[in-house]
Every structure is written in C-alpha cells, then in structure tokens.
Design a protein around this motif. Structure first.
Motif, short mmCIF file in Angstrom:
data_model
loop_
_atom_site.label_atom_id
_atom_site.label_comp_id
_atom_site.label_asym_id
_atom_site.label_seq_id
_atom_site.Cartn_x
_atom_site.Cartn_y
_atom_site.Cartn_z
N SER A 286 4.00 -11.39 -32.50
CA SER A 286 3.60 -10.89 -31.19
C SER A 286 3.90 -9.40 -31.06
N VAL A 287 3.20 -8.79 -30.12
CA VAL A 287 3.35 -7.36 -29.83
C VAL A 287 3.39 -7.19 -28.32
N ASP A 288 4.28 -6.33 -27.86
CA ASP A 288 4.37 -6.05 -26.43
C ASP A 288 3.21 -5.15 -26.02
N ILE A 289 2.23 -5.73 -25.34
CA ILE A 289 1.09 -4.94 -24.83
C ILE A 289 0.92 -5.19 -23.33
N ASP A 290 2.04 -5.38 -22.63
CA ASP A 290 1.99 -5.64 -21.19
C ASP A 290 1.14 -4.61 -20.46
N ALA A 291 1.27 -3.35 -20.83
CA ALA A 291 0.54 -2.29 -20.12
C ALA A 291 -0.97 -2.49 -20.25
N ILE A 292 -1.43 -2.98 -21.41
CA ILE A 292 -2.86 -3.21 -21.61
C ILE A 292 -3.32 -4.46 -20.87
N GLU A 293 -2.47 -5.47 -20.81
CA GLU A 293 -2.84 -6.72 -20.14
C GLU A 293 -3.12 -6.53 -18.66
N ALA A 294 -2.69 -5.42 -18.08
CA ALA A 294 -3.04 -5.13 -16.69
C ALA A 294 -4.55 -5.07 -16.49
N ALA A 295 -5.29 -4.79 -17.57
CA ALA A 295 -6.75 -4.67 -17.48
C ALA A 295 -7.46 -6.01 -17.62
N GLY A 296 -6.72 -7.10 -17.66
CA GLY A 296 -7.34 -8.42 -17.61
C GLY A 296 -7.70 -9.02 -18.94
N GLY A 297 -7.18 -8.47 -20.03
CA GLY A 297 -7.38 -9.04 -21.36
C GLY A 297 -6.09 -8.92 -22.14
N SER A 298 -6.06 -9.53 -23.32
CA SER A 298 -4.83 -9.50 -24.09
C SER A 298 -5.14 -9.16 -25.55
N LEU A 299 -4.28 -9.61 -26.45
CA LEU A 299 -4.32 -9.11 -27.82
C LEU A 299 -5.64 -9.42 -28.52
N ARG A 300 -6.13 -10.64 -28.39
CA ARG A 300 -7.35 -10.98 -29.09
C ARG A 300 -8.52 -10.10 -28.63
N CYS A 301 -8.56 -9.78 -27.33
CA CYS A 301 -9.63 -8.95 -26.78
C CYS A 301 -9.63 -7.54 -27.38
N CYS A 302 -8.47 -7.10 -27.85
CA CYS A 302 -8.35 -5.75 -28.42
C CYS A 302 -8.86 -5.66 -29.84
N VAL A 303 -9.04 -6.80 -30.49
CA VAL A 303 -9.31 -6.83 -31.93
C VAL A 303 -10.77 -7.17 -32.19
N ALA A 304 -11.51 -6.23 -32.75
CA ALA A 304 -12.88 -6.47 -33.21
C ALA A 304 -12.82 -6.73 -34.71
N GLU A 305 -13.11 -7.94 -35.11
CA GLU A 305 -12.97 -8.33 -36.52
C GLU A 305 -14.11 -7.78 -37.38
N ILE A 306 -13.78 -7.46 -38.60
CA ILE A 306 -14.77 -7.02 -39.59
C ILE A 306 -14.84 -8.07 -40.69
N TYR A 307 -15.96 -8.75 -40.78
CA TYR A 307 -16.19 -9.76 -41.81
C TYR A 307 -17.09 -9.21 -42.91
#
Length: 307
Positions: A286-307
């Motif tokens: 886990s990573v502390d991203i409380d400040a980003i979660e204020a915008a209504g999303g969390s860690l998975r939303c931040c990650v755009a996967e490259i396949y």
C-alpha cells in the motif's frame, strides 16, 4: 459475446481458459496531479469527492511521487505531466487503456462523460508515445456519443479475456459494446451499478485472473455480484461497507504475487479479507495517497496499464 444474461455469460466464461494473455501488465503510466483541484462537473456523479477545501496540490504531488517510487520498484512506470486545465487527469485509466489484440499493441481512448475530462483524451503526447514510440495502433472512441470510461467502467480479466461492464452515467450499453470490441474480449457481462456508484472499479477488482474483491452493495442487483464471484471462488471476497468506503475494491495486481491499494484501504482491510488474499497467493502493498483520494478515486484509478 456481450450480454446481460447471467446464465449465458457464466456458461461461456466458465469455459474460458486463462490463455487469453498475460494476467498483469508489463508496465504502466501515471499522470501527475498538477493544478490538483475539485472538478465540479465530475462531482455531479462522483459522491466520493471531497469538498474544495480538502484539495492540497503540494500534498497530492508528494503522494503521487510516493506512488511512482513504490510502483517503479516492481516494474517500469512512466509519468506524464498533468495540466491545471484537466484536474481529474491524475486518474488516466478512465481516458486511456491498452490491450494486445491479434498480437499487436493497441491504445484505446475512451469517451468521457464530462467536458472537463474530454480534454484529457486529446493529449498528443500520450497518443504519440504509444503510436510513435511503442508502435501501438489507436482505437479512438472519444468522438462517438456513448460514454465509455474504459477501465473505470470496465473491469477486465486479462488472463481469460472477460469483461465486467457496470452501467452508470459514465458508461451506457452502447459504450460497453464499443469497449468489448476495442479490447477484443471473449465475453463481457453487462450489469447496472447501484444508484450513486460511478465506476465499476470502485466496487470490483479482478486480481491476476484468480481472485476478486467486490462490494455487493455497489451492484444494483447483488445477484450479479454473486454470479461474477462464482467464477473466482473460493478466492472471491465480499467487502463490508467500511472496506468498500475506504476504496479496498479500487486495487490492482501488478504482478502474480502482490495486490496494491491505498494505505487507507489497507488499514480498513479486515483480517479475514487479508487472509483470503494470502491464501490466493497475494501479499498486500500500500501507499499513502490520502491527498489524491480527496478527488474521488484511489490507487487503481491512478494506474494506466500497458499491455
């Protein structure tokens, strides 16, 4: 095949072997939270967003750097700069996603519901990175009328080629069909999210093709949730309201042995859920991203996967 018929979907999905492609991505990209602020248009249908006073640009940038450092220790992670004109761009997986179709890399560009987010999909730097540097073909859904916010609205089991499309203001049935085709999936199950839910990946995570976290109350019909869970039993774990509210379902497996989630989600995770993930072969990072979660999303939303 794309359907709302649970029985038909389960019949097809149960026969799909985990040979569709890699279960996890080979790299990822992020977009930094420059000009981090509340996007009022997005707040119209995202109940998780905090009020404007909770947004702190410096804290969000620091949280994003922590996230980048942590993920980069596991696999390659590229970061593109944000733009104050696109305050939600720190959640790029809704606007951009990738797949491998017929052996070729593909960039899929989504159709965002709100104009403030539609600006994100026009970014030439991201488009050119995939087209000119990686040689991916582009499937651009951004100009058609049906909302389809990619891996926010569509949770994908990459190992078996299965899609789970939750309908809301951010994705309609035509949008789900377009995503099914763009990702080249074998089968996609379409269902309604509960009123007030905006994205499927807030209430459902499929982890490495072999485990699942889900919030039953995030589905309009809990039977739909249980149908999906039956595909991953005994490693399908229902989250209680506290776990769900902490974004535990907004998690992601970036390799075969680790599930990433925010520190807030990790702290809310019940011992039974943690034991279940361990039995499925996953540790929790886990990573502390409380400040980003204020915008209504969390860690998975931040990650755009490259396949």
């Amino acid at each position: 095949m794309i359907t709302r018929d649970r029985a038909r979907f389960l019949l097809i999905a149960a026969a799909c072997a985990p040979d569709f492609g890699p279960a996890t991505a080979r790299a990822a990209f992020l977009v930094t939270p420059e000009g981090f602020a509340r996007a009022e248009q997005s707040a119209e249908d995202n109940r998780y967003m905090a009020d404007a006073t909770a947004y702190d640009v410096a804290a969000a940038l620091a949280a994003h750097r922590r996230l980048h450092r942590a993920l980069a220790a596991s696999f390659p992670v590229v970061a593109f700069p944000g733009d104050p004109a696109t305050p939600d761009a720190t959640f790029p997986n809704n606007a951009f996603a990738t797949a491998r179709v017929d052996g070729r890399g593909r960039l899929v560009i989504g159709r965002m519901r709100h104009e403030v987010r539609q600006r994100e999909t026009g970014r030439e730097d991201i488009r050119r990175f995939f087209a000119d540097v990686l040689g991916y073909e582009t499937v651009d859904l951004s100009t058609q009328t049906s909302p389809c916010e990619l891996t926010g609205a569509l949770v994908i089991d990459r190992a078996r080629g299965l899609g789970f499309a939750g309908l809301s203001e951010r994705c309609d049935e035509d949008g789900a069909r377009r995503m099914h085709e763009a990702f080249g999936l074998r089968a996609t199950f379409v269902f309604d999210l509960a009123p007030g839910e905006y994205h499927t990946n807030v209430v459902l995570a499929v982890l490495g093709g072999r485990a699942m976290l889900y919030a039953p109350k995030g589905f309009c019909d809990a039977v739909d949730a249980e149908a999906i869970a039956s595909l991953y039993a005994p490693h399908a774990f229902a989250l209680d309201p506290d776990e769900a509210a902490a974004f535990a379902a907004n998690s992601i497996a970036l390799d075969s042995g680790c599930v990433w989630m925010s520190a807030r989600a990790d702290a809310a995770l019940h011992p039974a859920t943690r034991r279940g993930l361990a039995q499925a072969g996953f540790c929790v990072q886990s990573v502390d991203i409380d400040a980003i979660e204020a915008a209504g999303g969390s860690l998975r939303c931040c990650v755009a996967e490259i396949y």
